[in-house]
Motif scaffolding. Structure first.
Motif, PDB file in Angstrom:
ATOM      1  N   MET A   1      33.730 109.016  81.030  1.00 31.52           N
ATOM      2  CA  MET A   1      33.749 108.237  81.802  1.00 31.52           C
ATOM      3  C   MET A   1      35.111 107.935  82.332  1.00 31.52           C
ATOM      4  SD  MET A   1      32.043 106.022  83.643  1.00 31.52           S
ATOM      5  CE  MET A   1      32.095 104.617  84.857  1.00 31.52           C
ATOM      6  N   VAL A   2      36.189 107.440  81.193  1.00 38.28           N
ATOM      7  CA  VAL A   2      37.328 107.169  81.462  1.00 38.28           C
ATOM      8  C   VAL A   2      38.145 108.218  82.271  1.00 38.28           C
ATOM      9  CG1 VAL A   2      38.610 108.244  79.466  1.00 38.28           C
ATOM     10  CG2 VAL A   2      39.416 106.225  80.566  1.00 38.28           C
ATOM     11  N   LYS A   3      37.733 109.446  82.270  1.00 35.82           N
ATOM     12  CA  LYS A   3      38.369 110.279  83.221  1.00 35.82           C
ATOM     13  C   LYS A   3      38.225 110.221  84.815  1.00 35.82           C
ATOM     14  CE  LYS A   3      38.166 114.187  80.046  1.00 35.82           C
ATOM     15  NZ  LYS A   3      37.558 115.741  79.795  1.00 35.82           N
ATOM     16  N   GLU A   4      36.871 109.789  84.748  1.00 36.32           N
ATOM     17  CA  GLU A   4      36.418 109.453  86.126  1.00 36.32           C
ATOM     18  C   GLU A   4      37.229 108.301  86.998  1.00 36.32           C
ATOM     19  OE1 GLU A   4      34.574 110.333  83.696  1.00 36.32           O
ATOM     20  OE2 GLU A   4      33.626 112.344  84.567  1.00 36.32           O
ATOM     21  N   ILE A   5      37.330 107.199  85.967  1.00 38.16           N
ATOM     22  CA  ILE A   5      38.206 106.063  86.415  1.00 38.16           C
ATOM     23  C   ILE A   5      39.466 106.425  86.793  1.00 38.16           C
ATOM     24  CG2 ILE A   5      38.591 103.739  85.549  1.00 38.16           C
ATOM     25  CD1 ILE A   5      36.195 103.450  83.963  1.00 38.16           C
ATOM     26  N   ILE A   6      40.152 106.934  85.903  1.00 41.70           N
ATOM     27  CA  ILE A   6      41.697 107.378  86.206  1.00 41.70           C
ATOM     28  C   ILE A   6      41.671 108.099  87.369  1.00 41.70           C
ATOM     29  CG2 ILE A   6      43.434 108.853  85.167  1.00 41.70           C
ATOM     30  CD1 ILE A   6      42.518 107.794  82.334  1.00 41.70           C
ATOM     31  N   LYS A   7      40.529 109.165  87.613  1.00 39.13           N
ATOM     32  CA  LYS A   7      40.832 109.760  88.975  1.00 39.13           C
ATOM     33  C   LYS A   7      40.725 109.161  90.200  1.00 39.13           C
ATOM     34  CE  LYS A   7      40.259 113.362  91.640  1.00 39.13           C
ATOM     35  NZ  LYS A   7      41.672 114.198  91.984  1.00 39.13           N
ATOM     36  N   GLU A   8      39.699 108.117  89.750  1.00 34.24           N
ATOM     37  CA  GLU A   8      39.295 107.164  91.307  1.00 34.24           C
ATOM     38  C   GLU A   8      40.552 105.957  91.064  1.00 34.24           C
ATOM     39  OE1 GLU A   8      36.423 103.245  92.155  1.00 34.24           O
ATOM     40  OE2 GLU A   8      36.088 104.622  90.423  1.00 34.24           O
ATOM     41  N   LYS A   9      40.932 105.383  90.098  1.00 31.06           N
ATOM     42  CA  LYS A   9      41.967 104.273  90.227  1.00 31.06           C
ATOM     43  C   LYS A   9      43.662 104.919  90.409  1.00 31.06           C
ATOM     44  CE  LYS A   9      39.472 100.716  89.711  1.00 31.06           C
ATOM     45  NZ  LYS A   9      39.119  99.552  90.509  1.00 31.06           N
ATOM     46  N   PHE A  10      43.844 105.959  89.894  1.00 25.34           N
ATOM     47  CA  PHE A  10      45.167 106.661  89.940  1.00 25.34           C
ATOM     48  C   PHE A  10      45.504 107.845  90.931  1.00 25.34           C
ATOM     49  CE2 PHE A  10      44.764 104.070  86.117  1.00 25.34           C
ATOM     50  CZ  PHE A  10      45.860 103.390  86.113  1.00 25.34           C
ATOM     51  N   GLY A  11      44.375 108.480  90.806  1.00 23.69           N
ATOM     52  CA  GLY A  11      44.537 109.723  91.636  1.00 23.69           C
ATOM     53  C   GLY A  11      44.892 111.024  90.550  1.00 23.69           C
ATOM     54  N   LEU A  17      41.153 115.092  77.092  1.00 23.90           N
ATOM     55  CA  LEU A  17      41.623 113.787  76.386  1.00 23.90           C
ATOM     56  C   LEU A  17      42.046 114.218  74.825  1.00 23.90           C
ATOM     57  CD1 LEU A  17      39.179 111.068  77.468  1.00 23.90           C
ATOM     58  CD2 LEU A  17      41.533 111.286  78.102  1.00 23.90           C
ATOM     59  N   SER A  18      43.043 113.718  74.352  1.00 21.67           N
ATOM     60  CA  SER A  18      43.581 113.815  72.897  1.00 21.67           C
ATOM     61  C   SER A  18      43.968 112.412  72.416  1.00 21.67           C
ATOM     62  CB  SER A  18      44.655 114.867  72.850  1.00 21.67           C
ATOM     63  OG  SER A  18      45.592 114.564  73.478  1.00 21.67           O
ATOM     64  N   HIS A  19      44.869 112.273  71.391  1.00 22.41           N
ATOM     65  CA  HIS A  19      45.344 111.260  70.679  1.00 22.41           C
ATOM     66  C   HIS A  19      46.575 111.508  70.502  1.00 22.41           C
ATOM     67  CE1 HIS A  19      41.291 109.557  70.150  1.00 22.41           C
ATOM     68  NE2 HIS A  19      41.674 108.541  69.863  1.00 22.41           N
ATOM     69  N   HIS A  20      47.605 110.604  70.957  1.00 14.98           N
ATOM     70  CA  HIS A  20      49.006 110.574  70.405  1.00 14.98           C
ATOM     71  C   HIS A  20      49.415 109.317  69.991  1.00 14.98           C
ATOM     72  CE1 HIS A  20      52.931 112.334  70.708  1.00 14.98           C
ATOM     73  NE2 HIS A  20      53.366 111.184  71.219  1.00 14.98           N
ATOM     74  N   LEU A  21      50.069 109.118  68.953  1.00 12.61           N
ATOM     75  CA  LEU A  21      50.440 107.811  68.267  1.00 12.61           C
ATOM     76  C   LEU A  21      48.938 107.317  67.706  1.00 12.61           C
ATOM     77  CD1 LEU A  21      53.451 106.418  70.232  1.00 12.61           C
ATOM     78  CD2 LEU A  21      53.397 108.052  68.433  1.00 12.61           C
ATOM     79  N   GLN A  24      44.707 106.924  72.886  1.00 10.60           N
ATOM     80  CA  GLN A  24      43.891 108.125  73.553  1.00 10.60           C
ATOM     81  C   GLN A  24      45.133 108.587  74.598  1.00 10.60           C
ATOM     82  OE1 GLN A  24      40.264 106.916  75.459  1.00 10.60           O
ATOM     83  NE2 GLN A  24      39.546 108.906  74.832  1.00 10.60           N
ATOM     84  N   SER A  25      45.088 109.780  74.733  1.00 16.30           N
ATOM     85  CA  SER A  25      46.074 110.242  75.773  1.00 16.30           C
ATOM     86  C   SER A  25      45.912 111.609  76.525  1.00 16.30           C
ATOM     87  CB  SER A  25      47.429 110.595  74.776  1.00 16.30           C
ATOM     88  OG  SER A  25      47.160 111.718  73.974  1.00 16.30           O
ATOM     89  N   PHE A  26      46.562 111.949  77.491  1.00 18.64           N
ATOM     90  CA  PHE A  26      46.205 113.233  78.043  1.00 18.64           C
ATOM     91  C   PHE A  26      47.849 113.524  78.560  1.00 18.64           C
ATOM     92  CE2 PHE A  26      45.605 109.987  81.290  1.00 18.64           C
ATOM     93  CZ  PHE A  26      46.737 110.438  82.412  1.00 18.64           C
ATOM     94  N   GLN A  27      47.681 114.893  78.791  1.00 13.93           N
ATOM     95  CA  GLN A  27      49.088 115.508  79.256  1.00 13.93           C
ATOM     96  C   GLN A  27      49.035 115.781  80.895  1.00 13.93           C
ATOM     97  OE1 GLN A  27      49.810 118.825  76.430  1.00 13.93           O
ATOM     98  NE2 GLN A  27      50.991 117.611  75.215  1.00 13.93           N
ATOM     99  N   ILE A  32      53.331 113.065  78.519  1.00 15.22           N
ATOM    100  CA  ILE A  32      52.309 112.447  77.794  1.00 15.22           C
ATOM    101  C   ILE A  32      51.878 111.236  78.383  1.00 15.22           C
ATOM    102  CG2 ILE A  32      51.346 111.629  75.548  1.00 15.22           C
ATOM    103  CD1 ILE A  32      53.119 113.778  74.270  1.00 15.22           C
ATOM    104  N   VAL A  33      50.527 110.904  78.785  1.00 17.23           N
ATOM    105  CA  VAL A  33      50.285 109.698  79.316  1.00 17.23           C
ATOM    106  C   VAL A  33      49.309 108.990  78.106  1.00 17.23           C
ATOM    107  CG1 VAL A  33      49.190 108.683  81.001  1.00 17.23           C
ATOM    108  CG2 VAL A  33      50.487 110.485  81.746  1.00 17.23           C
ATOM    109  N   LEU A  34      49.551 107.625  77.656  1.00 17.17           N
ATOM    110  CA  LEU A  34      48.877 107.004  76.900  1.00 17.17           C
ATOM    111  C   LEU A  34      48.034 105.995  77.654  1.00 17.17           C
ATOM    112  CD1 LEU A  34      51.778 105.859  74.474  1.00 17.17           C
ATOM    113  CD2 LEU A  34      50.550 108.167  74.307  1.00 17.17           C
ATOM    114  N   ILE A  35      46.685 106.064  76.980  1.00 12.09           N
ATOM    115  CA  ILE A  35      45.586 105.239  77.678  1.00 12.09           C
ATOM    116  C   ILE A  35      45.806 104.183  76.744  1.00 12.09           C
ATOM    117  CG2 ILE A  35      43.195 104.920  78.330  1.00 12.09           C
ATOM    118  CD1 ILE A  35      43.396 108.088  78.428  1.00 12.09           C
ATOM    119  N   VAL A  36      46.296 102.780  76.785  1.00 14.48           N
ATOM    120  CA  VAL A  36      46.621 101.865  75.952  1.00 14.48           C
ATOM    121  C   VAL A  36      45.583 100.590  76.281  1.00 14.48           C
ATOM    122  CG1 VAL A  36      48.147 100.245  74.978  1.00 14.48           C
ATOM    123  CG2 VAL A  36      48.744 102.505  75.710  1.00 14.48           C
TER     124      VAL A  36
END
Length: 331
Positions: A1-11, A17-21, A24-27, A32-36
């Motif tokens: 679900m979060v992937k679709e929201i990021i696509k819609e809100k941020f383009g 998805l993975s984890h960093h620190l 949740q994150s993606f590259q 590296i983009v952190l979902i905080v």
């Protein structure tokens, strides 16, 4: 679900998805983009963090995450009732070019130059009240626990140990109060950007949601505390502080604030509070941690006595730094 929201809100198209620190994150190709999660912050607090991070990037501070705004120009997005921000970090993580002590001092120097008033994130001058409130809350909780049955193993240790840590906290509050009455802050004692909790395991990446605006002694004390908990010898602590002072010499006011914060048993408070806030699956971890803290109480006293003796009372030019006499007792 979060992937679709990021696509819609941020383009932004998120493949995996993975984890960093601890996030949740993606590259992306270069970062590296952190979902905080940020539901605990007000919009005013987030705006202050946004402007501070932008300022630090203008100052060419390395490893600072930047906020990614939505297509509508807002900071946050929602998913299942939780607010999130996207924070972008450089994918390259070279080793430090200078020591941590020197890097922290340089960071604090830049933080003091922040040109705008910080209202929401400031903790300057608030330690005494915050510690007092925290102590009162835990004391009321302790009183209730002394009157309840049956008790879990954790609660037995908490009930037996709390009077000691109450006394230690009262010492810290009094030491801080005396410092504010008897000493004068210098230019280098003005507020700066600090971590909520700087520890030996803190990453190179600087994540804005982990910042507050406070006295530099906050970072120095919490990093020093973490080295003690890591069982590092006093030499490493001394080296860290020496490296910091090669860039920014500490005033007597700074040293007294640093020591008062070490006197405050934050590690004890956090362990008790986190036990009752955590799911049952994590209780064993906090049980062992509390037992370890209590078993090492005398070692912590020795550490405080050594710190006081070697770093405060013997420091040249700082004869007005008082000592806590009961720490000098023989073991």
């Amino acid at each position: 679900m979060v992937k679709e929201i990021i696509k819609e809100k941020f383009g932004i198209h998120v493949r995996d998805l993975s984890h960093h620190l601890s996030y949740q994150s993606f590259q992306t190709p270069n970062s590296i983009v952190l979902i905080v999660p940020v539901s605990q912050f007000s919009q005013a607090e987030l705006m202050e963090l946004y402007y501070i991070s932008h300022y630090l990037q203008e100052q060419q501070e390395p490893y600072v995450c930047s906020f990614i705004l939505t297509k509508d120009g807002t900071l946050t997005f929602e998913d299942n009732g939780t607010s999130y921000v996207l924070l972008q970090a450089d994918q390259r993580h070279p080793k430090r070019s200078v020591s941590l002590g020197a890097e922290l001092a340089q960071f604090h120097q830049k933080g003091r130059g922040y040109p705008y008033e910080v209202k929401e994130l400031t903790r300057i001058g608030q330690w005494k009240d915050l510690w007092g409130k925290r102590l009162d809350q835990l004391e009321q909780f302790w009183i209730k626990k002394t009157q309840s049955e049956p008790l879990q193993p954790f609660e037995k240790v908490f009930i037996e140990s709390f009077p000691y840590y109450l006394g230690l906290t009262e010492n810290a509050i009094q030491y801080l109060a005396d410092t504010e009455l008897d000493d004068q802050p210098q230019t280098a004692d003005s507020g700066t950007i600090c971590r909520q909790r700087l520890t030996w395991e803190s990453p190179l990446i600087k994540v804005p949601v982990e910042w507050v605006f406070d006295h530099a002694a906050r970072d120095l004390a919490e990093y020093t505390r973490s080295l003690f908990q890591k069982n590092q010898d006093f030499q490493e602590i001394t080296l860290f502080l020496q490296q910091y002072e090669q860039v920014i010499p500490l005033s007597s006011f700074s040293k007294r604030l640093l020591f008062s914060r070490l006197l405050f048993p934050l590690h004890y408070f956090e362990t008790v509070e986190n036990f009752y806030l955590s799911p049952e699956s994590e209780h064993t971890f906090y049980e062992k941690r509390l037992e370890n803290i209590v078993n090492q109480a005398q070692r912590y006293e020795k550490f405080l006595a050594s710190f006081q003796d070697m770093y405060c009372t013997k420091a040249r030019g700082y004869a007005n730094i008082p000592s806590v006499n009961w720490l000098k007792r023989s073991y």
